[in-house]
Design an enzyme around this catalytic site. Sequence first.
Site, short mmCIF file in Angstrom:
data_model
loop_
_atom_site.label_atom_id
_atom_site.label_comp_id
_atom_site.label_asym_id
_atom_site.label_seq_id
_atom_site.Cartn_x
_atom_site.Cartn_y
_atom_site.Cartn_z
N GLU A 171 -29.12 -10.79 23.52
CA GLU A 171 -30.13 -10.05 24.27
C GLU A 171 -31.05 -9.26 23.35
OE1 GLU A 171 -28.12 -7.92 27.44
OE2 GLU A 171 -26.81 -9.63 27.78
N ASN A 190 -26.93 6.29 29.27
CA ASN A 190 -27.26 5.24 30.25
C ASN A 190 -25.96 4.70 30.84
OD1 ASN A 190 -30.15 5.19 29.79
ND2 ASN A 190 -29.64 4.36 27.78
N SER A 219 -25.70 6.81 14.38
CA SER A 219 -25.22 7.15 15.72
C SER A 219 -24.15 8.23 15.61
CB SER A 219 -24.64 5.90 16.39
OG SER A 219 -25.65 4.96 16.59
N LEU A 220 -24.57 9.48 15.71
CA LEU A 220 -23.63 10.58 15.49
C LEU A 220 -22.82 10.88 16.76
CD1 LEU A 220 -22.78 12.48 13.20
CD2 LEU A 220 -24.46 14.13 14.07
N HIS A 221 -23.51 11.29 17.79
CA HIS A 221 -22.94 11.44 19.15
C HIS A 221 -21.87 12.52 19.32
CE1 HIS A 221 -25.22 7.89 19.71
NE2 HIS A 221 -24.28 7.00 19.42
N CYS A 239 -17.15 1.38 20.59
CA CYS A 239 -17.49 2.76 20.96
C CYS A 239 -17.22 2.87 22.46
CB CYS A 239 -18.95 3.06 20.64
SG CYS A 239 -19.28 2.90 18.87
N CYS A 252 -20.12 2.20 25.31
CA CYS A 252 -21.15 1.18 25.11
C CYS A 252 -20.76 -0.15 25.75
CB CYS A 252 -21.36 1.01 23.61
SG CYS A 252 -22.37 -0.42 23.17
N GLY A 285 -24.51 -5.26 18.85
CA GLY A 285 -23.86 -5.43 17.56
C GLY A 285 -24.14 -4.32 16.57
N GLU A 286 -23.34 -4.32 15.51
CA GLU A 286 -23.45 -3.33 14.44
C GLU A 286 -24.13 -4.03 13.25
OE1 GLU A 286 -22.94 -0.05 13.57
OE2 GLU A 286 -23.59 -0.82 11.64
N CYS A 323 -36.53 -4.46 20.17
CA CYS A 323 -35.15 -4.04 19.90
C CYS A 323 -34.31 -5.31 19.79
CB CYS A 323 -34.69 -3.16 21.06
SG CYS A 323 -32.96 -2.69 20.94
N CYS A 331 -19.64 -6.81 19.79
CA CYS A 331 -19.45 -5.85 18.70
C CYS A 331 -17.97 -5.51 18.62
CB CYS A 331 -20.26 -4.58 18.95
SG CYS A 331 -20.13 -3.37 17.62
N CYS A 386 -30.56 1.44 26.05
CA CYS A 386 -29.58 1.56 24.96
C CYS A 386 -28.17 1.48 25.51
CB CYS A 386 -29.67 2.93 24.31
SG CYS A 386 -31.17 3.22 23.47
N SER A 427 -29.96 0.77 12.88
CA SER A 427 -29.08 1.80 13.45
C SER A 427 -27.63 1.44 13.19
CB SER A 427 -29.33 1.88 14.97
OG SER A 427 -28.41 2.76 15.58
N1 SAH Z 1 -24.44 -0.68 16.74
C1 SAH Z 1 -25.50 0.17 16.37
C2 SAH Z 1 -26.81 -0.11 17.07
C3 SAH Z 1 -26.81 -0.49 18.52
S1 SAH Z 1 -26.73 0.67 19.78
C4 SAH Z 1 -25.11 1.61 16.59
O1 SAH Z 1 -24.13 1.85 17.25
O2 SAH Z 1 -25.81 2.46 16.07
C5 SAH Z 1 -28.18 1.72 19.73
C6 SAH Z 1 -27.85 3.16 20.11
O3 SAH Z 1 -27.50 3.29 21.51
C7 SAH Z 1 -26.68 3.72 19.34
O4 SAH Z 1 -26.96 5.04 18.92
C8 SAH Z 1 -25.58 3.71 20.39
O5 SAH Z 1 -24.55 4.57 20.08
C9 SAH Z 1 -26.33 4.10 21.62
N2 SAH Z 1 -25.65 3.79 22.88
C10 SAH Z 1 -24.66 2.89 23.09
N3 SAH Z 1 -24.30 2.89 24.40
C11 SAH Z 1 -25.11 3.79 25.02
C12 SAH Z 1 -25.27 4.22 26.37
N4 SAH Z 1 -24.55 3.67 27.33
N5 SAH Z 1 -26.20 5.16 26.65
C13 SAH Z 1 -26.98 5.66 25.67
N6 SAH Z 1 -26.89 5.29 24.39
C14 SAH Z 1 -25.96 4.36 24.05
FE1 SF4 Z 2 -21.07 -1.51 18.63
FE2 SF4 Z 2 -23.14 0.20 18.43
FE3 SF4 Z 2 -22.02 -0.37 20.83
FE4 SF4 Z 2 -20.68 1.07 19.01
S1 SF4 Z 2 -22.61 1.66 20.05
S2 SF4 Z 2 -19.84 -0.62 20.25
S3 SF4 Z 2 -21.32 0.11 17.13
S4 SF4 Z 2 -23.13 -1.78 19.52
#
Ligand code: SAH
Ligand code: SF4
Length: 355
Positions: free
Chosen positions: A103, A303, A227-229, A127, A130, A172-173, A116, A123, A346, A204
């Site tokens: 996608e 999201n 991606s700190l979070h 996380c 996600c 994906g990462e 994007c 992946c 995202c 990212s």
């Molecule tokens: N794998 C990489 C890039 C893809 S995700 C990474 O994790 O950085 C792009 C961004 O969206 C990342 O910061 C991820 O943590 C964030 N993300 C993942 N799931 C999300 C969600 N449900 N709502 C908002 N952001 C999310």
């Molecule tokens: Fe993979 Fe990024 Fe989703 Fe984490 S946020 S599961 S690294 S795609």
Amino acid sequence: MTQTELPPASASAPSFFGMSRDRLRRHVLGLGLPGFRAEQMYSWVYQKHVRDPLEMTNLPLAFRRSLSGVCDFALPETASVLRSPDGDTHKFVLRLADRARVESVSMRTPRRLTFCISSQVGCALKCSFCATGLMGLKRNLRAEEIVAQVVAMGEFHGWRDDRFNIVFMGMGEPLANLAAVVESIRILHDDHGLNLGARRVTVSTSGLVPQIRELTKLDLQVGLAVSLHATTDELRDELVPVNKRWPIRELLDAAREYGRSVGRRVTLEYTLIGGVNDSPEDADRLGDFARELPSKVNLIPYNPVPGLAWKRPTPAAVEAFAERLYPRAPAVTVRQTRGGEIWAACGQLGGLSPE
Ligand code: SAH
Ligand code: SF4
């Protein structure tokens, strides 16, 4: 064109989109063809946006007729394109040769067009918030499958935009597939090709520290988003499990070095999850981290993902968090959520579709 310029017929020509100009040149030389054919092909495909060899009119006709045996100019099939109600966001599902689906999302604002793109099918990093993480890792994408996403979206939009940005924020990462990601960036960057400036590319990562260091050494000048979070290792271990391997301190050190080395601010992505990481203390700690390195903070209101219980904070809570952070961090933006209606926002990529 002489008879010797005719390439041998081949049942499985390699994909054009996976070949750097240099590799294409070696490929055509290896077939006994003049090396400058590589530049000509690059120009037709990436600058004149012509993929049908027969239309590449400055090439000798016999060569054009046999070109499909030199390389394959086909893109993966577009299985679906979903358009958001405002028409500014499109989610593309491409079906790859092995039928894996990948996608990609295009987002248009008055100021820019952003693609994007995905780097893996699924992946492995899981996380906990996600949608892609829920799929597990199916496989890495090859460079040609990454470049093809950009070309497919460019074609869809009729190549009307002379400039666009690319963010590796799809499925994906990217740093877990570093070689293919770097190769795709080099192909997209080629000034005989799409000529995409490194400053228009952002990678990212969830925090693969050794690969961040490798990327620093490669000196590609692309933007890095981390991606700190979470602002404590305890919470980050839960949200981004790879934190157990490389905790916040190590991640920030690697990010700082990257930012200093390429002379660009690193983006700290912070997905705000209601009642989980949106307290005033979180904002204060995030501000402290942000001041430690050349950085900008990007707040992403969560999201929702079906099957996961995490909640988006209220708009007032997002606002309060941002207000508390503004005086403490060098630069803060709140990401406008785009494509939520078509499950293109995202973290929502992973085979979700609107009901
Ligand atoms: N794998 C990489 C890039 C893809 S995700 C990474 O994790 O950085 C792009 C961004 O969206 C990342 O910061 C991820 O943590 C964030 N993300 C993942 N799931 C999300 C969600 N449900 N709502 C908002 N952001 C999310
Ligand atoms: Fe993979 Fe990024 Fe989703 Fe984490 S946020 S599961 S690294 S795609």
